[in-house]
Enzyme design. Structure first.
Site, PDB file in Angstrom:
ATOM      1  N   GLU A 175       0.842  -1.206   0.000  1.00  0.00           N
ATOM      2  CA  GLU A 175       0.000   0.000   0.000  1.00  0.00           C
ATOM      3  C   GLU A 175       0.875   1.254   0.000  1.00  0.00           C
ATOM      4  OE1 GLU A 175      -0.194  -2.652   1.917  1.00  0.00           O
ATOM      5  OE2 GLU A 175      -2.220  -3.001   2.688  1.00  0.00           O
ATOM      6  N   CYS A 208      -2.340  -3.197   7.104  1.00  0.00           N
ATOM      7  CA  CYS A 208      -1.813  -3.115   8.471  1.00  0.00           C
ATOM      8  C   CYS A 208      -2.060  -1.710   9.036  1.00  0.00           C
ATOM      9  CB  CYS A 208      -0.325  -3.450   8.488  1.00  0.00           C
ATOM     10  SG  CYS A 208       0.738  -2.113   7.914  1.00  0.00           S
ATOM     11  N   CYS A 211      -0.009   1.209   7.458  1.00  0.00           N
ATOM     12  CA  CYS A 211      -0.517   1.626   6.147  1.00  0.00           C
ATOM     13  C   CYS A 211      -1.826   2.399   6.291  1.00  0.00           C
ATOM     14  CB  CYS A 211      -0.708   0.415   5.236  1.00  0.00           C
ATOM     15  SG  CYS A 211       0.867  -0.247   4.676  1.00  0.00           S
TER      16      CYS A 211
HETATM   17  N1  THU Z   1       2.119  -6.626   3.908  1.00  0.00           N
HETATM   18  C1  THU Z   1       1.697  -5.695   3.017  1.00  0.00           C
HETATM   19  O1  THU Z   1       2.285  -5.524   1.944  1.00  0.00           O
HETATM   20  N2  THU Z   1       0.610  -4.951   3.339  1.00  0.00           N
HETATM   21  C2  THU Z   1      -0.071  -5.051   4.515  1.00  0.00           C
HETATM   22  O2  THU Z   1      -0.968  -4.262   4.772  1.00  0.00           O
HETATM   23  C3  THU Z   1       0.268  -6.107   5.470  1.00  0.00           C
HETATM   24  C4  THU Z   1       1.498  -6.879   5.183  1.00  0.00           C
HETATM   25  C5  THU Z   1       3.308  -7.421   3.589  1.00  0.00           C
HETATM   26  C6  THU Z   1       4.510  -7.094   4.419  1.00  0.00           C
HETATM   27  C7  THU Z   1       5.299  -8.388   4.358  1.00  0.00           C
HETATM   28  O3  THU Z   1       6.129  -8.336   3.210  1.00  0.00           O
HETATM   29  C8  THU Z   1       4.252  -9.456   4.152  1.00  0.00           C
HETATM   30  O4  THU Z   1       3.061  -8.780   3.785  1.00  0.00           O
HETATM   31  C9  THU Z   1       3.996 -10.300   5.383  1.00  0.00           C
HETATM   32  O5  THU Z   1       3.723  -9.512   6.482  1.00  0.00           O
END
Ligand code: THU
Length: 141
Positions: free
Chosen positions: A55, A92, A95
């Site tokens: 994101e 998360c 983000c």
């Molecule tokens: N991840 C994202 O790209 N976006 C999120 O909102 C949550 C997690 C990624 C980070 C990491 O590379 C993988 O997902 C596992 O946590």
């Protein structure tokens, strides 16, 4: 079969390009702006905490290209299984704070396989700086 939006399709395509050798969890995002659509994918690092989510990559990608207005965001956790809970597909907390800074409160965030939320629903009470910074006498000449 339910209809999938073009923005989600772009997010899925971006997720396929993720650099995620540590988690093998591919995530993609696509943001629609005043100057077009920008994609992002998660990029991990051996120093784990340096990892950046899809994101934020999409939003920063758009900023770097000069976007000023952020209209809609799509996110796809392409590695999530259909049996995984919705929380394994939603942005998360970090983000959400960045999304709340850049998109208007009523802008829509589409989350692949989960649903559509307004920004203000994803992060109520997002932190905001309350006022213009006051000049610091030590750094002002
Ligand atoms: N991840 C994202 O790209 N976006 C999120 O909102 C949550 C997690 C990624 C980070 C990491 O590379 C993988 O997902 C596992 O946590």
């Amino acid at each position: 079969m339910t209809q999938v939006s073009p923005l989600i399709l772009q997010a899925r395509a971006a997720g396929e390009r993720a650099y995620c050798p540590y988690s093998d969890f591919h995530v993609g995002a696509a943001v629609e702006t005043d100057i077009g659509i920008f994609e992002g994918c998660n990029v991990e690092n051996a120093s784990y905490s340096l990892t950046i989510c899809a994101e934020r990559v999409a939003l920063f990608h758009a900023i770097a290209h000069g976007a000023k207005q952020f209209l809609r965001l799509a996110v796809s956790c392409v590695s999530a299984l259909e049996t995984d809970p919705p929380e394994s597909r939603t942005p998360c907390g970090a983000c959400r704070q960045v999304i709340a800074e850049l998109l208007p409160p009523n802008a829509l965030v589409e989350i692949d396989g989960v649903g559509v939320w307004r920004v203000e629903e994803l992060l109520p009470l997002a932190f905001r700086i309350p006022r213009e910074p006051t000049p610091n006498s030590e750094t002002e000449s």
